[in-house]
Every structure is written in C-alpha cells, then in structure tokens.
Write an enzyme that holds these catalytic residues in place. Structure first.
Site, short mmCIF file in Angstrom:
data_model
loop_
_atom_site.label_atom_id
_atom_site.label_comp_id
_atom_site.label_asym_id
_atom_site.label_seq_id
_atom_site.Cartn_x
_atom_site.Cartn_y
_atom_site.Cartn_z
N GLY A 159 5.78 5.25 15.43
CA GLY A 159 4.41 4.82 15.65
C GLY A 159 3.72 4.55 14.34
O GLY A 159 4.35 4.58 13.27
N SER A 171 8.78 11.91 1.63
CA SER A 171 7.40 12.07 2.09
C SER A 171 7.34 12.22 3.61
O SER A 171 6.56 13.02 4.14
CB SER A 171 6.55 10.88 1.64
OG SER A 171 7.09 9.66 2.12
N VAL A 199 12.57 4.58 -0.89
CA VAL A 199 13.18 3.48 -0.16
C VAL A 199 12.12 2.70 0.61
O VAL A 199 11.26 3.28 1.27
CB VAL A 199 14.25 4.01 0.82
CG1 VAL A 199 14.76 2.89 1.72
CG2 VAL A 199 15.41 4.64 0.05
N ARG A 235 4.83 1.39 1.75
CA ARG A 235 5.77 0.98 0.71
C ARG A 235 6.20 -0.47 0.88
O ARG A 235 6.33 -1.22 -0.08
CB ARG A 235 7.00 1.88 0.73
CG ARG A 235 6.78 3.23 0.09
CD ARG A 235 7.97 4.13 0.32
NE ARG A 235 7.75 5.01 1.47
CZ ARG A 235 8.69 5.76 2.02
NH1 ARG A 235 9.92 5.71 1.57
NH2 ARG A 235 8.42 6.53 3.04
N ARG A 265 19.24 17.24 -0.20
CA ARG A 265 20.54 17.16 -0.87
C ARG A 265 20.47 17.41 -2.37
O ARG A 265 21.50 17.52 -3.03
CB ARG A 265 21.16 15.79 -0.62
CG ARG A 265 21.57 15.56 0.82
CD ARG A 265 22.35 14.28 1.01
NE ARG A 265 21.51 13.10 0.84
CZ ARG A 265 21.93 11.86 1.06
NH1 ARG A 265 23.18 11.64 1.44
NH2 ARG A 265 21.12 10.82 0.92
N ASP A 300 2.10 0.03 15.07
CA ASP A 300 2.78 0.35 13.81
C ASP A 300 2.77 -0.86 12.88
O ASP A 300 2.63 -0.71 11.65
CB ASP A 300 4.21 0.80 14.11
CG ASP A 300 4.85 1.56 12.96
OD1 ASP A 300 4.16 1.83 11.96
OD2 ASP A 300 6.04 1.89 13.06
N LYS A 321 9.16 -4.21 12.02
CA LYS A 321 7.80 -4.35 11.48
C LYS A 321 7.79 -4.15 9.97
O LYS A 321 6.90 -4.65 9.28
CB LYS A 321 6.83 -3.38 12.18
CG LYS A 321 7.20 -1.90 12.08
CD LYS A 321 6.69 -1.21 10.84
CE LYS A 321 7.21 0.20 10.75
NZ LYS A 321 6.74 0.92 9.55
#
Length: 326
Positions: free
Chosen positions: A129, A10, A272, A248, A31, A237, A184
C-alpha cells in the site's frame, strides 16, 4: 505473536516498530554483523531510519541465528535477495508476508512465486500500500492491503499489523496486489524524470494516467483484478510513490531527468530503488503476455541508458493517435 522480520533496511525497521507498538515480540534479522551490533547498542537504525528508538519488544539477530519458533515471518529485503533469504525460513507451513515490492530480476517472477518455489508448503501472501517507511514510524495514518489466497492467513496478518494509524484491508488478489506494488515503482521513476526535466503537473498527470492504464492491462492479463489497481495497493500506492520526495524511485527519476548518471545516483542513494530492475522485468512481462507498454518501455530505455530522457518524451508524444481505452 512472535514475528520475524527479515531485512534491516528502512522498511523492515519500520514494520518492526509498527508490530512492536502493537504488542508483538519482534526478531529483526539482518546479514551485516556490524549493523546488528549497532542496532543492539543504540536501539536505532542510524543508517536507514535514524531518529527513532526501537521498542524493547524488538530483538536483533544475524541471518542464520536460532530465533526459535515464530508465528509469522515478514520478508522485507530487496527483491533480488528474496530467493536466498527465503531459504532460511523454517517450520511446517510457515506464514510468510512479502513486504518487498519488486519482481525477481531475470525471471520476472513475483515474490510470492519465488518463495513458493523455495518453500512449496508456505502460506505466502503480500502486504502492500502507500506505506513510506518514515511516515509509518511517525504514526501518520495510512492503509495497506493484505492479500492471501487463504482467509485465515489474511486475517492473521491483519490482526498483527492493524492499529489506529495503519488500516489493513483484505484481498484474495495476490498477483494483482504484487504487480501493483512492483510496477508503480517504475512509474514513480518516470514521474521523477518528468519533474527533473522541468515539466509541469500536466505532464506528470498524463504520464501517470497512461502508465496506470498499462499497469492495469498487464495485471489483468496475468490474472489480477481491475479493482485492485484502482484501490489502495494500486493507484493509492502509485500516488504516494510518484509525488513524494521521500520515495527513492521518484528521487532516482528526478536525478536522471537532471542529467545525473545512474551509477552516481544509486551510490548517493545508498539503498535499493526497486523500479530500476523492475523496469526491465515489466517490459519482459509485457512482451510475454502481448500487452503494449509504451510508457514502461520508454522509462526502461532511459534507465538502461539507451535513449536520453528528452528523446523518450518525443517517442511517447509522437506515437500514432488512438482511442484512450486502447
């Protein structure tokens, strides 16, 4: 400019759209052969960023394909893949922008240090950021920091990315910006846990404040600047990642707080969550630099399954009282 973006998730897709809208020619490199064929056929990332047509300026390639000379390479792959993918970068003194927000597992190296080990002559820096991918492609205004030791490299990156909806600031604090963007994510997992346990905003506010204090302390010990952690790449951030359901890492933490096993969470997520591996690296760095990190250690203990979330809360709340600045 001609820009290679390595990574079809994404974030890599969103950066490709941003660059293409700015008039640059973009080679989006992945890949997975099936994924590349789907991108060529649909001009849409159906798996990671559905609903957005990629501009005609974006072309699609498999890693290892000859894409010709480029002016800039953007690495937007997960942190654990940066070392291997960086080895595919060619050219003399290539300009490389690290868009991965993580630390290398086992070594706890920053991404620019990893790239410099693979490519000693590289001009490597970081772009970081409050930049959630879907908001970038929607054109929702935000800002980022381009951190490079070389001013010309930083200015080239700003020129490539800056537009009316994406403001870019410059910095020489490469290690500070990288650590802020990586650490973070761990705190975002903690914020999600707090919400998953049913606590209120008071709890989350206190957790993030103490976590930011620890993050700044570790950053300073490693050569980062206080101003970086109080700025766009730091608290900016952190706020975006720790409160947004688009994050996520926040979603992982919330599910952990609700009692869902981590393997099941990551399987459902399908992407991930960098804070999972970074939690261990952060604790490793804290011990290496003799910086106490009780919040990070509590989150890491829960992520690794050594303690339950509610027990971790008790560990933090029952610590010996001290002055806030300590």
């Amino acid at each position: 400019m001609k820009v290679a973006v390595l990574g079809c998730g994404s974030w890599g897709t969103a950066l490709s759209v941003l660059l293409a809208r700015n008039g640059h020619m973009v080679a989006l490199v992945g890949r997975d052969p099936e994924e590349i064929e789907s991108l060529r056929a649909c001009r849409e990332n159906l798996r990671y960023l559905p609903g957005f047509v990629l501009p005609s300026e974006v072309s699609f390639f498999l890693l290892g394909d000859d894409i010709g000379p480029v002016d800039m390479t953007v690495l937007a792959v997960p942190s654990h893949a940066v070392r291997a993918v960086a080895a595919s970068i060619t050219g003399e003194n290539p300009l490389v922008v690290l868009a991965a927000k993580g630390l290398e597992p086992t070594s706890a190296l920053t991404m620019t240090d990893v790239v410099k080990e693979v490519l000693p002559s590289v001009q490597a820096g970081v772009l970081s950021g409050p930049n959630l991918a879907v908001e970038i492609v929607r054109g929702i205004p935000t800002a980022a920091v381009a951190a490079f030791e070389d001013d010309n490299s930083a200015e080239a990156v700003r020129t490539a990315f800056m537009c009316r909806t994406f403001r870019v600031y410059l910095s020489k604090d490469v290690v500070g910006v990288e650590l802020a963007g990586s650490l973070k994510n761990v705190l975002a997992i903690g914020a999600g846990m707090s919400d998953g346990l049913g606590f209120g905003d008071n709890t989350k506010g206190a957790l993030l404040a103490r976590g930011l204090h620890e993050m700044t302390g570790l950053g300073n010990a490693m050569g980062g600047r206080m101003e970086t952690f109080m700025g766009i790449a730091g608290v900016g951030d952190l706020f975006a990642t720790a409160v947004s359901t688009l994050s996520r890492n926040y979603r992982v933490g919330k599910a952990i707080g609700q009692g869902v096993p981590l393997p099941e969470i990551l399987k459902d997520l399908g992407q991930v969550a960098e804070g999972v591996s970074t939690s261990e690296s952060a604790v490793m760095l804290g011990r290496k630099h003799s910086v106490p990190l009780p919040v990070f250690e509590a989150i890491e203990s829960v992520v690794r399954g050594r303690v339950q979330p509610m027990h971790a809360v008790g560990m933090l709340m029952e610590r010996m009282p001290k002055r806030e600045e300590e």
